[in-house]
Design an enzyme around this catalytic site. Sequence first.
Site, PDB file in Angstrom:
ATOM      1  N   VAL A 138     -40.530 -13.814 -46.655  1.00  0.00           N
ATOM      2  CA  VAL A 138     -39.911 -12.582 -47.163  1.00  0.00           C
ATOM      3  C   VAL A 138     -40.582 -12.132 -48.454  1.00  0.00           C
ATOM      4  O   VAL A 138     -40.108 -11.227 -49.125  1.00  0.00           O
ATOM      5  CB  VAL A 138     -38.388 -12.803 -47.393  1.00  0.00           C
ATOM      6  N   ASP A 139     -41.729 -12.750 -48.795  1.00  0.00           N
ATOM      7  CA  ASP A 139     -42.326 -12.512 -50.115  1.00  0.00           C
ATOM      8  C   ASP A 139     -43.327 -11.363 -50.175  1.00  0.00           C
ATOM      9  O   ASP A 139     -43.761 -10.970 -51.265  1.00  0.00           O
ATOM     10  CB  ASP A 139     -42.968 -13.806 -50.658  1.00  0.00           C
ATOM     11  N   HIS A 164     -38.133 -12.047 -40.816  1.00  0.00           N
ATOM     12  CA  HIS A 164     -36.935 -12.360 -41.599  1.00  0.00           C
ATOM     13  C   HIS A 164     -36.736 -11.405 -42.769  1.00  0.00           C
ATOM     14  O   HIS A 164     -36.057 -11.747 -43.734  1.00  0.00           O
ATOM     15  CB  HIS A 164     -36.995 -13.819 -42.095  1.00  0.00           C
TER      16      HIS A 164
HETATM   17  C1  BJW Z   1     -47.779 -26.242 -45.882  1.00  0.00           C
HETATM   18  C2  BJW Z   1     -48.153 -26.284 -47.162  1.00  0.00           C
HETATM   19  C3  BJW Z   1     -49.459 -25.756 -47.383  1.00  0.00           C
HETATM   20  C4  BJW Z   1     -46.175 -27.124 -47.205  1.00  0.00           C
HETATM   21  N1  BJW Z   1     -50.155 -25.285 -46.320  1.00  0.00           N
HETATM   22  N2  BJW Z   1     -48.376 -25.807 -44.826  1.00  0.00           N
HETATM   23  C5  BJW Z   1     -31.892 -22.295 -31.005  1.00  0.00           C
HETATM   24  C6  BJW Z   1     -31.766 -23.645 -31.260  1.00  0.00           C
HETATM   25  C7  BJW Z   1     -31.104 -24.101 -32.404  1.00  0.00           C
HETATM   26  C8  BJW Z   1     -30.562 -23.215 -33.317  1.00  0.00           C
HETATM   27  C9  BJW Z   1     -30.687 -21.876 -33.077  1.00  0.00           C
HETATM   28  C10 BJW Z   1     -31.335 -21.429 -31.941  1.00  0.00           C
HETATM   29  N3  BJW Z   1     -31.318 -20.067 -31.969  1.00  0.00           N
HETATM   30  C11 BJW Z   1     -30.713 -19.658 -33.095  1.00  0.00           C
HETATM   31  C12 BJW Z   1     -30.299 -20.733 -33.781  1.00  0.00           C
HETATM   32  C13 BJW Z   1     -29.561 -20.692 -35.084  1.00  0.00           C
HETATM   33  C14 BJW Z   1     -30.447 -20.514 -36.293  1.00  0.00           C
HETATM   34  C15 BJW Z   1     -31.418 -21.693 -36.352  1.00  0.00           C
HETATM   35  O1  BJW Z   1     -32.567 -21.611 -35.979  1.00  0.00           O
HETATM   36  N4  BJW Z   1     -30.932 -22.805 -36.879  1.00  0.00           N
HETATM   37  C16 BJW Z   1     -31.755 -24.035 -36.969  1.00  0.00           C
HETATM   38  C17 BJW Z   1     -32.177 -24.234 -38.437  1.00  0.00           C
HETATM   39  C18 BJW Z   1     -30.928 -25.190 -36.480  1.00  0.00           C
HETATM   40  N5  BJW Z   1     -31.155 -19.232 -36.266  1.00  0.00           N
HETATM   41  C19 BJW Z   1     -30.587 -18.134 -36.721  1.00  0.00           C
HETATM   42  O2  BJW Z   1     -29.441 -18.123 -37.171  1.00  0.00           O
HETATM   43  C20 BJW Z   1     -31.414 -16.867 -36.659  1.00  0.00           C
HETATM   44  N6  BJW Z   1     -30.665 -15.832 -36.047  1.00  0.00           N
HETATM   45  C21 BJW Z   1     -30.430 -15.804 -34.745  1.00  0.00           C
HETATM   46  O3  BJW Z   1     -30.887 -16.612 -33.987  1.00  0.00           O
HETATM   47  O4  BJW Z   1     -29.659 -14.759 -34.350  1.00  0.00           O
HETATM   48  C22 BJW Z   1     -29.290 -14.668 -32.980  1.00  0.00           C
HETATM   49  C23 BJW Z   1     -27.837 -14.428 -32.886  1.00  0.00           C
HETATM   50  C24 BJW Z   1     -27.192 -13.708 -33.870  1.00  0.00           C
HETATM   51  C25 BJW Z   1     -25.837 -13.500 -33.768  1.00  0.00           C
HETATM   52  C26 BJW Z   1     -25.154 -14.030 -32.702  1.00  0.00           C
HETATM   53  C27 BJW Z   1     -25.812 -14.749 -31.741  1.00  0.00           C
HETATM   54  C28 BJW Z   1     -27.170 -14.950 -31.821  1.00  0.00           C
HETATM   55  C29 BJW Z   1     -31.736 -16.348 -38.060  1.00  0.00           C
HETATM   56  C30 BJW Z   1     -32.572 -17.287 -38.829  1.00  0.00           C
HETATM   57  C31 BJW Z   1     -32.751 -16.757 -40.246  1.00  0.00           C
HETATM   58  C32 BJW Z   1     -33.512 -17.739 -41.133  1.00  0.00           C
HETATM   59  N7  BJW Z   1     -33.406 -17.302 -42.472  1.00  0.00           N
HETATM   60  C33 BJW Z   1     -34.138 -18.014 -43.503  1.00  0.00           C
HETATM   61  C34 BJW Z   1     -33.772 -17.425 -44.855  1.00  0.00           C
HETATM   62  C35 BJW Z   1     -34.435 -16.046 -45.026  1.00  0.00           C
HETATM   63  C36 BJW Z   1     -33.990 -15.381 -46.294  1.00  0.00           C
HETATM   64  C37 BJW Z   1     -34.401 -16.147 -47.517  1.00  0.00           C
HETATM   65  O5  BJW Z   1     -35.599 -16.302 -47.775  1.00  0.00           O
HETATM   66  O6  BJW Z   1     -33.498 -16.581 -48.224  1.00  0.00           O
HETATM   67  O7  BJW Z   1     -35.544 -17.895 -43.261  1.00  0.00           O
HETATM   68  S1  BJW Z   1     -33.864 -19.790 -43.498  1.00  0.00           S
HETATM   69  C38 BJW Z   1     -35.540 -20.217 -43.905  1.00  0.00           C
HETATM   70  O8  BJW Z   1     -36.132 -20.930 -42.791  1.00  0.00           O
HETATM   71  C39 BJW Z   1     -36.288 -18.879 -44.020  1.00  0.00           C
HETATM   72  C40 BJW Z   1     -37.597 -19.202 -43.350  1.00  0.00           C
HETATM   73  O9  BJW Z   1     -38.237 -18.016 -42.931  1.00  0.00           O
HETATM   74  C41 BJW Z   1     -37.172 -20.115 -42.220  1.00  0.00           C
HETATM   75  C42 BJW Z   1     -38.269 -20.984 -41.695  1.00  0.00           C
HETATM   76  O10 BJW Z   1     -38.715 -21.870 -42.676  1.00  0.00           O
HETATM   77  P1  BJW Z   1     -40.267 -22.204 -42.792  1.00  0.00           P
HETATM   78  O11 BJW Z   1     -41.014 -20.988 -43.146  1.00  0.00           O
HETATM   79  O12 BJW Z   1     -40.718 -22.934 -41.596  1.00  0.00           O
HETATM   80  O13 BJW Z   1     -40.277 -23.138 -44.111  1.00  0.00           O
HETATM   81  P2  BJW Z   1     -39.987 -24.715 -44.200  1.00  0.00           P
HETATM   82  O14 BJW Z   1     -39.705 -25.002 -45.619  1.00  0.00           O
HETATM   83  O15 BJW Z   1     -38.996 -25.148 -43.206  1.00  0.00           O
HETATM   84  O16 BJW Z   1     -41.375 -25.381 -43.787  1.00  0.00           O
HETATM   85  C43 BJW Z   1     -42.539 -25.259 -44.608  1.00  0.00           C
HETATM   86  C44 BJW Z   1     -43.677 -25.953 -43.904  1.00  0.00           C
HETATM   87  O17 BJW Z   1     -44.861 -25.724 -44.645  1.00  0.00           O
HETATM   88  C45 BJW Z   1     -43.498 -27.488 -43.809  1.00  0.00           C
HETATM   89  O18 BJW Z   1     -43.767 -27.891 -42.475  1.00  0.00           O
HETATM   90  C46 BJW Z   1     -44.567 -28.041 -44.750  1.00  0.00           C
HETATM   91  O19 BJW Z   1     -45.122 -29.268 -44.319  1.00  0.00           O
HETATM   92  C47 BJW Z   1     -45.598 -26.929 -44.728  1.00  0.00           C
HETATM   93  N8  BJW Z   1     -46.438 -26.802 -45.905  1.00  0.00           N
HETATM   94  N9  BJW Z   1     -47.225 -26.822 -47.979  1.00  0.00           N
HETATM   95  C48 BJW Z   1     -49.606 -25.316 -45.075  1.00  0.00           C
HETATM   96  N10 BJW Z   1     -50.023 -25.723 -48.600  1.00  0.00           N
END
Ligand code: BJW
Length: 254
Positions: free
Chosen positions: A105-106, A121
């Site tokens: 989101v940056d 997102h």
């Molecule tokens: C490096 C590095 C370097 C470090 N170089 N790499 C199916 C199964 C299970 C659950 C669900 C499913 N479908 C939906 C769900 C529920 C839920 C979900 O997924 N939950 C799971 C966590 C269990 N999903 C939702 O709720 C989504 N909505 C949805 O599905 O709606 C449908 C619906 C709606 C209503 C009714 C019915 C259905 C919405 C998800 C929204 C996520 N929001 C966030 C916050 C955004 C706002 C904010 O910034 O505050 O998004 S949460 C957070 O996680 C953020 C990120 O975009 C997202 C992903 O994280 P990301 O980018 O992967 O970061 P990290 O920290 O997890 O990983 C970083 C990685 O980088 C690591 O691997 C490191 O090793 C690596 N790294 N340095 C390269 N230098």
Amino acid sequence: MTTPWPPSFLVAVRHARRIAVITGAGISAESGIPTFRDAQTGLWTRYRPEDLATSAAFVRDPRLVWDWYEWRRGMVAAAQPNAGHRALVDLQQRASACTVITQNVDGLHQQAGTRNVVELHGNIRRSKCFTEGRIVTDWARTDERPPRCPHCGSPLRPDVVWFGESLPAAALAAADEAARSCDVLLSIGTSGVVYPAAGLALTALAAGAIVAEVNPAQTPLSDSATYSFRGAAGELLPELLAAVWGPTKAQMRA
Ligand code: BJW
């Protein structure tokens, strides 16, 4: 040390008709933006998502949520794109077609110069009306936190996708189409645990694409990906581009 890229992967990238890239917080880590789930430094190791990243949390305590996002906006405003973001700008210029999809989101991909970024997102730099969802740019600069929508008086919230909320339909459709139609998908800096974004790499694999992950750590995708490259995006991506197309002008000057 230079990564020994498998020749078959370099050929696949060079000759791909369509490349899709999905990025996560890891690509911005080298710009000083904290990830969510990394041990010690990840936001979700210090804060509970249930308290800050759901609409229920906002209804319960809008000021807390607004202030937390203001703090993060400050970090984003002070950050600069890094070598990983810049490598994806090069990739988009050199590949025949390349769609960059981000969970971040940056706005750092856009700041680096990537075009047509698909934001799954939302974007923390924007605010929207909590009730009507319309993007708001001009609100009364009072001490009230959160500020109020000038149209209906509801509180403003960041234009990001919280847990339990639907992703923007057009962005999700564009991302899905890119995943289905690409020859190569790069999954960069994402833990691959948040859906539906995490499903895009699986969609590409099922459609026959080569899927490569760039991440210092193992993820749920690692075992099914065609290739898993361990390392930081800011180091590996410029190396990859140089291995596929030769060094960029900036690399030759360095
Ligand atoms: C490096 C590095 C370097 C470090 N170089 N790499 C199916 C199964 C299970 C659950 C669900 C499913 N479908 C939906 C769900 C529920 C839920 C979900 O997924 N939950 C799971 C966590 C269990 N999903 C939702 O709720 C989504 N909505 C949805 O599905 O709606 C449908 C619906 C709606 C209503 C009714 C019915 C259905 C919405 C998800 C929204 C996520 N929001 C966030 C916050 C955004 C706002 C904010 O910034 O505050 O998004 S949460 C957070 O996680 C953020 C990120 O975009 C997202 C992903 O994280 P990301 O980018 O992967 O970061 P990290 O920290 O997890 O990983 C970083 C990685 O980088 C690591 O691997 C490191 O090793 C690596 N790294 N340095 C390269 N230098």
